[in-house]
Design an enzyme around this catalytic site. Sequence first.
Site: not given
Length: 169
Positions: A45, A50, A92-93, A134-135, A138
């Site tokens: 994701g 990001q 998370c990236l 999660h996304e 963000h």
Amino acid sequence: MIYPIVKYGNPILDKPSEIVTIFDEELKQLVEDMFESMYAAHGVGLAAPQIGIPRRIAVIDCSFKEDPAAKMVIINPEIIKKHGKQTHSEGCLSLPDFRENVSRAMKCSVRAQDVTGKWFEAEGEELLARALQHETDHLNGKLFMSHVSALKRDLIKRKIRKLVKAGEW
Ligand code: NI
């Protein structure tokens, strides 16, 4: 084009992103680039902030390229229903190498626009439900860290400060 991933500490990750109003070729290209950047970073994701673009766009592929039907684009998403609870280790990236147990709804429904601007509703369970929450977080300026205890959060922040000092973040 593969964009570099913005890491924790960049203020863009803490601010709510802007609503998308123009659904044009540029947006389609951006979505393609987001998938490419997400795969290059080995993620399932990715949200636009990001990669340094504060717009309400996220891409998800819980199958990581295995199933083309699993590719999902959510623009201006809103979680409209939540059901049940799951607690799993989450990453998370933007926080590479940090994982924490996070409690999320087991099932959720999202209302979002596709790349042409058409509204749709989708339901996710387990990993997909986790990714949708999660996304969407963000895009509201929230990281998974906001779902862990203050103690754990401080520990992560301290470790990151050390990495920053060492020039490794
Ligand atoms: Ni993330």
